[in-house]
Design a protein around this motif. Structure first.
Motif, short mmCIF file in Angstrom:
data_model
loop_
_atom_site.label_atom_id
_atom_site.label_comp_id
_atom_site.label_asym_id
_atom_site.label_seq_id
_atom_site.Cartn_x
_atom_site.Cartn_y
_atom_site.Cartn_z
N ALA A 158 -5.87 5.59 -5.47
CA ALA A 158 -5.78 4.64 -4.75
C ALA A 158 -5.96 3.20 -5.43
CB ALA A 158 -7.31 4.83 -3.82
N MET A 159 -6.38 3.16 -6.74
CA MET A 159 -6.40 1.89 -7.54
C MET A 159 -4.96 1.38 -7.91
SD MET A 159 -9.69 0.99 -7.36
CE MET A 159 -9.45 1.60 -5.81
N VAL A 160 -3.80 2.28 -7.60
CA VAL A 160 -2.64 2.01 -8.42
C VAL A 160 -2.07 0.53 -7.99
CG1 VAL A 160 -1.27 3.02 -6.73
CG2 VAL A 160 -0.63 3.09 -9.13
N ASN A 161 -2.37 0.09 -7.06
CA ASN A 161 -1.79 -1.01 -6.58
C ASN A 161 -2.72 -2.17 -6.10
OD1 ASN A 161 0.86 -1.83 -6.56
ND2 ASN A 161 0.99 -2.21 -4.41
N SER A 178 0.72 -1.14 -0.08
CA SER A 178 -0.11 0.24 0.09
C SER A 178 0.69 1.21 0.08
CB SER A 178 -1.07 -0.04 1.28
OG SER A 178 -0.17 -0.08 2.33
N LEU A 179 2.03 1.03 0.32
CA LEU A 179 2.89 2.31 0.44
C LEU A 179 3.27 2.88 -0.95
CD1 LEU A 179 5.67 1.45 2.95
CD2 LEU A 179 3.71 2.89 3.43
N LYS A 180 2.96 2.37 -2.02
CA LYS A 180 3.04 2.69 -3.45
C LYS A 180 2.37 3.97 -3.53
CE LYS A 180 3.63 1.45 -8.09
NZ LYS A 180 3.96 0.34 -9.19
N ARG A 214 -4.32 -7.62 -4.42
CA ARG A 214 -5.00 -8.75 -4.46
C ARG A 214 -4.21 -10.15 -4.77
NH1 ARG A 214 -9.61 -5.73 -8.46
NH2 ARG A 214 -10.77 -4.97 -6.70
N VAL A 215 -3.32 -10.15 -5.47
CA VAL A 215 -2.54 -11.37 -5.82
C VAL A 215 -1.80 -11.49 -4.53
CG1 VAL A 215 -0.74 -12.35 -6.82
CG2 VAL A 215 -2.30 -10.79 -8.33
#
Length: 391
Positions: free
Chosen positions: A243-246, A92-94, A251-252
């Motif tokens: 927020a969708m970037v990662n 999430s830090l991305k 999910r994987v």
């Protein structure tokens, strides 16, 4: 899927196994689970040995690795019995490495390097779960300041996070206007001061849960929380896209963690089946127990194919929008079914807190809800799979 590991990956996993033999024992995790305490000693050890910074750019003190390596580590952490949620939060830090200002990045990684969460993501709300367009938290500019108002829910580790990355809509935008349905902005919000006290206008209430006892999950209220313009993260109005970037990698990662958890309980159950004597022979000699074991093995190998197939595609720069949704759906369901079969094989002892199978069984169930519900994964994949046939 037949995984051929590089020498570097083999050494990395061997090092992780050695670390967990020392800092990640089942006795330790059992104690933390009973006390509802974060396994700080274990996560500190992961950080000190570089595991928590894998995949993070060198300029932030990290070690860049491919997605496949991240998944291998996540799988092994959970296969060795660690709580499924203690590794991988750095994905999430991305949001911060991509969109944060230098000051925000410095504050975030100061927390990370101190062994604490870099931030908690303030996205989900009481009225906006799967339906993110219903997000109602607002920001409003007044007298040179910015004020946040609203509520957030199901926030992991909000109690011990100093900062929040808060997604909010402009109070002056009409939410009924389709152009504004996904028009949100991200704000960098300090939740606690240096002494650990809540900042003005913020209240946090922990939720009691079935599982995930070592981590807190909270609801939060924001009442006229004062910010500066410099607290904007990235581009105003682009918060949802940011927020969708990662999300697909996350999910994987959830699938890799589920795979590891399934392998852990599988090994415990099969070991028990070969040693538990009933009617003068091991219960593993019984065909119905063999059926459970065989089905568990098949599901685990299918999960492995989904995880590393998706990881390979990401590393090649290919889209995994459909595959990550299908993987999340399959792995979430299958891992819990493996846990359930493991508990069934172990019988009464499996249902006690003396067995880690019971802890992992409790923790695993939420992966059909968190990081995207089964129903939303079906919607994402089902809609995309039909698209090529519409013309």
């Amino acid at each position: 899927m037949d995984m051929i590991l590089t020498d570097e990956q083999e050494l990395l996993l061997e090092s992780l196994d050695e670390l967990m033999e020392r800092y990640g024992t089942e006795e330790y995790f059992k104690e933390c689970d009973e006390k509802h305490e974060w396994p700080q000693e274990f996560t500190d050890a992961l950080l000190e040995n570089g595991f928590q910074m894998l995949g993070v750019d060198e300029r932030f003190g990290g070690t860049p690795v491919d997605v496949t390596t991240l998944m291998l580590v996540a799988e092994r952490v959970c296969k060795n019995g660690a709580p499924i949620y203690v590794y991988g939060n750095l994905c999430s830090l991305k949001d911060m490495t991509e969109f944060g200002s230098p000051e925000q990045q410095e504050q975030c990684f100061a927390e990370v390097m101190a062994g604490r969460p870099g931030f908690v993501l303030g996205f989900t709300e009481p009225g906006a779960g799967s339906d993110s367009s219903s997000l109602a938290t607002t920001f409003k500019r007044r007298d040179g300041k910015v004020y946040l108002n609203g509520s957030k829910s199901f926030m992991t580790n909000a109690c011990n996070s100093k900062y929040m990355l808060c997604v909010a809509r402009d109070a002056d935008d009409d939410p009924n206007d389709k152009a504004n349905r996904s028009k949100f902005s991200m704000w960098w919000v300090q939740l606690h001061d240096d002494e650990g006290n809540l900042m003005p206008g913020i209240t946090i209430d922990p939720l009691e849960k079935i599982g995930w006892n070592m981590g807190n999950t909270c609801e939060m209220s924001l009442n006229e929380v004062e910010l500066e313009e410099k607290d904007l993260v990235g581009v105003e109005g682009q918060g949802f896209i940011q927020a969708m970037v990662n999300f697909e990698v996350e999910r994987v990662l959830a699938c890799a963690q589920s795979l590891g958890a399934a392998e852990c309980v599988y090994e415990d159950a099969v070991r028990y089946a070969t040693q538990r004597i009933q009617f003068g022979k091991p219960i593993g000699n019984n065909q119905l127990i063999q059926e459970h074991i065989t089905e568990m093995y098949i599901m685990i190998e299918n999960m492995r194919s989904w995880v590393y197939g998706c990881a390979a595609k990401i590393d090649r720069g290919e889209s995994v929008m459909v595959d990550s949704a299908c993987a999340k759906l399959y792995c979430g369901r299958s891992a819990f079914e493996v846990c359930d079969k493991a508990l069934q094989i172990m019988g009464g002892i499996g249902y006690t807190k003396d067995s880690r199978v019971s802890r992992i069984w409790r923790d695993q169930r939420v992966y059909r809800i968190g990081a995207g519900t089964d129903e939303i994964m079906i919607h994402i994949a089902g809609r995309a799979l039909q698209k090529p046939f519409k013309n």
